[in-house]
Design a protein around this motif. Structure first.
Motif, PDB file in Angstrom:
ATOM      1  N   ARG B 188      54.380  39.390  48.162  1.00  0.00           N
ATOM      2  CA  ARG B 188      53.124  39.208  48.879  1.00  0.00           C
ATOM      3  C   ARG B 188      52.070  40.150  48.299  1.00  0.00           C
ATOM      4  O   ARG B 188      52.386  41.277  47.938  1.00  0.00           O
ATOM      5  N   VAL B 189      50.840  39.680  48.224  1.00  0.00           N
ATOM      6  CA  VAL B 189      49.749  40.497  47.695  1.00  0.00           C
ATOM      7  C   VAL B 189      48.543  40.351  48.614  1.00  0.00           C
ATOM      8  O   VAL B 189      48.207  39.233  49.024  1.00  0.00           O
ATOM      9  N   SER B 190      47.893  41.478  48.940  1.00  0.00           N
ATOM     10  CA  SER B 190      46.589  41.366  49.573  1.00  0.00           C
ATOM     11  C   SER B 190      45.638  42.326  48.873  1.00  0.00           C
ATOM     12  O   SER B 190      46.073  43.328  48.305  1.00  0.00           O
ATOM     13  N   ALA B 191      44.352  41.962  48.891  1.00  0.00           N
ATOM     14  CA  ALA B 191      43.378  42.794  48.182  1.00  0.00           C
ATOM     15  C   ALA B 191      42.059  42.814  48.938  1.00  0.00           C
ATOM     16  O   ALA B 191      41.519  41.767  49.281  1.00  0.00           O
ATOM     17  N   ALA B 192      41.581  44.017  49.219  1.00  0.00           N
ATOM     18  CA  ALA B 192      40.238  44.173  49.758  1.00  0.00           C
ATOM     19  C   ALA B 192      39.399  44.748  48.624  1.00  0.00           C
ATOM     20  O   ALA B 192      39.777  45.770  48.047  1.00  0.00           O
ATOM     21  N   ALA B 193      38.315  44.064  48.295  1.00  0.00           N
ATOM     22  CA  ALA B 193      37.545  44.502  47.147  1.00  0.00           C
ATOM     23  C   ALA B 193      36.093  44.709  47.522  1.00  0.00           C
ATOM     24  O   ALA B 193      35.619  44.234  48.556  1.00  0.00           O
TER      25      ALA B 193
END
Lengths: 365, 365, 365, 365
Positions: B188-193
């Motif tokens: 699983r991957v999450s990204a806040a950019a």
């Protein structure tokens, strides 16, 4: 004219309680009159060294004493709401360790109770009294940092295992510092957490917190790291600040290096942004050596005497409870971000107190 | 018998190209025969110092030269797929800078092309050749670290602004190291950019990456930080490791301190877990001083000569492209976590290569 | 059977006195019965917090109290001899801050007085109770360091200006550590000193100290340095040790790197020595967190109860006074080295106690 | 108008020679025409990479080449005098590695030879070209440091064993920096040295160096320390500076903390001095990243072209040889201090060049 010291009772003589006791005893504004401690061994250990102080296993007994005007609560988070409610109902001013309560509803109940009786309800967010934290706040407020782009925080240590989990235990520190620095309400929270030893009790968590107006923070908290790490980095348009809580003498470092992006006259396509690297000195400002807890007690006394708002006030405490609640909700949905309504509280002025933020410094070329 | 050096051409003489040139020139296994560079100034700067090497603005010209058996591509990410395809079609072995391609589809196309022609397709994940990274891998593999609970990574620096954004630019380093250490597929991957200067081009991102089997990683990447920071922390059941890329002499530190949780005989309620704190030495192991890029070229030569799989192979490159793709998808949904199917690739063996992981060390009391 | 605590009086409540008071109060072996302090403000400040303790401006009054069996002296160096003599004559055991006295003659007088009456006379060389100092001693004793070639020491800080000068004030710390580590008598001392503000009162001094058997030490002491520096480096044939007093958590570092010189079979000319570089790990050993002063008091109690020799004994104290005397003599002759006779004291066994040193580890090739 | 590069030959391709070669090759002011190297393996290794440069085992051959105008000598100290003499006699400008010669007499002979023929004779004291060293010099010159009280220096590392000993090998670095910073002649030198492996060849030495006007320095040099240490501390009346050569990014630190001694109105007895502690920030100034050797070559070229005095001039070189000679004399007398006559050289102006020092900043209260 000399003022009479404020009579105070402390609830809980476990991990944090002894710090409170030491500071209260040394503080001219307070007079320690009672200690409430369930554990008999701890209670009698305390009693041996403080012969004049009444020790009781039950708070109710102490609350009957009219000389006790204030109560400081240093018990596990789950008990905060109930003990604070008891004390407020008995007409006592309350200083309660972080977090203020376990839910926003509980926090609102306490806030209302305190307001109705014109009592002080103060959460113990000690970091907002830290000279280093205040130094960084000054640098942000004065515009020296410029617009704050993002903040990272790592708070790790071998921790005491608590049923409320690491988010309730450690993240309030980061959140109080972030809110105190940025002076903006929270917009969004997500949290990915890990439970190795007990289902539902996270020992490690990674939070991403967005603030109204654009700044973002990444917070790493863990009880499992053998090396103590309390490091925050603030990256702004003008300067970068690093703050390490463990390094007493050089806690804050100001990096006068940065990247300026300047839009070309007629920006049409990508690449017309010009980069200018600034490469400058590092300054390690002198930080006064004062114990934050002593300043916190002074602020508590001031709030009681003058009906003043303490720096660590209940609006801040409530905002942190709201963030912790949202983080737990996100955690349970595998890290899905939770939007936080701005101005959700009936008394809008509380939110506003957090928002009066001077305009971010523009990036000049 | 002395083997003839492998004829090689380098594409791109910008930021990374000069490093490639220097290492190729010094490497006995290769002979630099061509340089492809669009920019005339750079091209003639190169030509002045390397009289025997052919310089061309166009790759096609060089590909016609039968002495050139291999091509090393050091151009911006967006061009990787097209240039690698051209070179593979011309029957050349390819070393391409990270990331391998801009999408999984592109990566799959290249992989298939290379397999069909029995050519080496090697992404340049240089960190898997770093002696310090390999030291940490040994410590994990040997069971010294115990079960890996979580890993944090901060990779920040004033960066070159690239249209592909900081996730494509910096996160491949973290991902290659994480995959190389953990030897498990991504779950699983999450990204806040955050994009301050150009919409859709993140300069800062916070990724949370979960791996099959439970380990989690938090990755902070940014181009906006004036202080170079390349720090990773691995927290395991037996030991903690810190790895700082910038500190050459003491890159890896092993903390033999930790927290043991031991279940009591008949655990019924919370609190029956017993905590044992271990408090031990810190060891800073000696790390060999070898340039990773030189080892990478050696591995490329070995792969070409013996049809061997290089350490930085196309399966690793594809997994990283997959993670970057997912991170961008999460970023566009404000940080929503993206599940990654394990074994999504037609050729399952690729995934399997990543999974053969020895059982984690049990926590003994 | 529970032993009665030893009744003790403390002389001097200035810089070091409060540390003594705090440790004595918390120590089960002692009971604080008196404080001697000339300054009325300090005396009443103390009295307010310690209601049961008798405060007097004059030592004689306290010495009359038969319950007081021991006296701890924390006054300026010039007064040590006179106060210790008074106390010993009154039949009290004495712990006196370093240095033991201002001259060897004074020291000998005190030693004789104590021996005649079978009283403990213990100089307060606190560093020999430091867990970090003891860790280094173990490493030297066990042969792990090999033959000690040389030791450097820097002890600098903004200091309190004292009429006895920086050599008397700071060098006793270095000398006590050096003698405790090397366990050999001093052979030669030279000192170059600098007086900026008051003629004859050095604020900065550089000492070179040679020990019987070959080891040398260079000691830098100064009151004028704004950065606290307490760093020692031990270079031996097998390992190097660094010890920094200010860094609590990583005070000692062991460098397993070195240089081996091996003589060739038939060495005839220079150059037949072969060099082998060892390049190994660095180990930061765990150091127990115990306050040295608490261990010092324990040793004082043990010496009183069992007529045992304390670790910081009068022979050590006398050797340090001898070295300080020689350093001042050298200083007055512009740095000329002063030879120290080995075994100059009538009671040779004292010297011998310092010499029983296991043979240095041979350098093997 | 473009100037023709200066034809240059390098003597010695051992430890330092390759650095010279690399910098000369890249420098537009020079053209490398010859290399003199006795060792055939090294010579042919060089020849393989530099086809256009003449390689000879004998300097005389190269000196016959009229295109060679300058010679750079990077051979062991013992050979400096003879080789420099040969080159000067052949009418070549000379850059010779430190120390300039093995004795003052030798140095004087070379200086006279150079002056007679109006040739440049420049010792390679590379540190006076270091941007960090120059930053500290600026801070001293501008009065920011105030009056310099003392300087400590530690220069330790696992070293190459050389027959001239560690004083000749390492102390010239410290001395060149000290003379360049203080701009005063030497007054007194003492040295305690230690030879473990070969009689008369010290591997470790402690020097105390006094300068005209009062500043003192303590210098620790050793080949036996496994940890590289290149640390200098300058303590002045206004500020303290630390300079670490190994830490590239934060080489210089300025401590704005200090101790002010102010004389009371009518000072009669000791104790009437009042102490004021200043406690301020630390500043880490930005240091330009330029290779000192490149600046040194530029200065050599400038000296040749314009008959200008190079920054690292022969007067500085001679003063350092004088100090090394004195240090060896002191060493042989067990550390006895050696007085150095000021103005001993026939040409007094040389000394004067070292003395033109602005008055030290007064200590204001």
């Amino acid at each position: 004219m000399i003022t009479t010291p404020i009579g105070i009772a402390i609830v809980g003589f476990g991990y944090w309680g002894p710090n409170l006791v030491r500071n209260v005893v040394e503080h001219p504004e307070f007079r320690l009159l009672g200690l409430c401690e369930l554990d008999q061994v701890r209670g009698s250990h305390f009693a041996a060294r403080h012969p004049g102080v009444r020790v009781a296993p039950d708070l109710e007994q102490l609350l009957l004493d009219p000389r006790i005007q204030a109560v400081a609560i240093a018990t596990p988070p789950r008990t905060h709401h109930e003990l604070a409610r008891q004390a407020l109902r008995a007409g006592k001013h309350v200083l309660v360790e972080k977090p203020l309560a376990s839910s926003v509803d509980q926090a609102d109940e306490l806030i209302e109770l305190a307001e109705r009786q014109r009592l002080v309800l103060m959460p113990g967010h000690t970091f907002v009294y830290s000279p280093a934290v205040n130094k960084v706040r000054e640098l942000i407020r004065s515009g020296e940092v410029g617009e704050v782009y993002f903040i990272t925080s790592s708070r790790m240590n071998l921790g005491l295992y608590q049923p409320d989990g690491v988010i309730s235990d450690l993240a309030p520190h980061d959140l109080s510092i972030l809110l105190y620095w940025l002076e903006r309400p929270l917009a969004r929270v997500s949290a990915a957490a890990q439970s190795i030893f007990q289902l539902g009790v996270p020992e490690t968590a990674f939070l991403t917190v967005s603030f109204a107006g654009g700044a973002t923070a990444n917070v790493q908290v863990s009880w499992l790291a053998p090396r103590k790490l309390r490091q925050m980095v603030v990256v702004g348009s003008r300067r970068m600040i690093s703050y390490e809580d463990t390094s007493s003498d050089e806690a804050v470092r100001i990096y006068d290096r940065g990247l300026d992006f300047c839009q070309a006259q007629a920006p049409a396509t990508f690449g017309e942004y010009q980069l200018t690297y600034r490469s400058g000195d590092i300054v390690v400002p002198r930080i006064e050596a004062v114990e934050p807890l002593s300043l916190e007690l002074e602020d508590f006394a001031r709030a009681i005497r003058y009906h003043a708002e303490p720096r660590s006030n209940s609006a801040l405490g409530r905002e942190i409870v709201r963030a912790i609640e949202a983080a737990h909700a996100s955690m349970e949905r595998a890290g899905e971000p939770i939007e936080l309504a701005i101005g959700s509280h009936p008394d809008q002025s509380r939110e506003r107190a957090l928002v009066d933020r001077s305009a971010p410094a523009a990036v000049s070329c």
